[in-house]
Motif scaffolding. Structure first.
Motif, short mmCIF file in Angstrom:
data_model
loop_
_atom_site.label_atom_id
_atom_site.label_comp_id
_atom_site.label_asym_id
_atom_site.label_seq_id
_atom_site.Cartn_x
_atom_site.Cartn_y
_atom_site.Cartn_z
N SER A 38 0.86 -1.18 0.00
CA SER A 38 0.00 0.00 0.00
C SER A 38 0.90 1.23 0.00
N GLY A 40 1.78 5.25 0.06
CA GLY A 40 1.27 6.49 0.63
C GLY A 40 2.35 7.54 0.65
N SER A 51 1.40 10.80 8.06
CA SER A 51 1.27 9.94 6.88
C SER A 51 -0.13 10.07 6.29
N TRP A 53 -2.63 7.90 3.40
CA TRP A 53 -2.77 6.66 2.64
C TRP A 53 -4.01 6.74 1.77
#
Length: 90
Positions: A38, A40, A51, A53
């Motif tokens: 994944s 990000g 962060s 995502w």
């Protein structure tokens, strides 16, 4: 940790969690790999690691503490995540 310490500690590193790894690139990109990767983004904002995502546009920020070969992230609700640092080699 200060923002400068967070940036220096995480840039071009791999964090190893209990069931996953996260590669953190100096470019601001990051990939969390559990069952599938994944991708990000990450940034330092003030004295916090943040962060984002996709598909979410929200940024989540965490205070960080160094723990020997690892780090501890604490979110605004007091939830704790810990990981061990390994060099990404570039």
């Amino acid at each position: 940790m200060t923002g400068a310490q967070i940036s220096e500690t995480l840039s071009n590193q791999v964090l190893v969690y209990e069931n996953a790894t996260q590669k953190i690139f100096a470019s601001g990109r990051t990939v969390y790999e559990a069952s599938e990767p994944s991708w990000g983004s990450w940034a330092v904002r003030g004295d916090q690691y943040c962060s984002q995502w996709p598909p979410s546009d929200n940024w989540n920020c965490y205070s960080m503490t160094r723990l020997g070969p690892g780090v501890r992230f604490v979110d605004g609700f007091g939830n704790v995540t810990e990981g061990r640092l390994n060099s990404a080699g570039g």
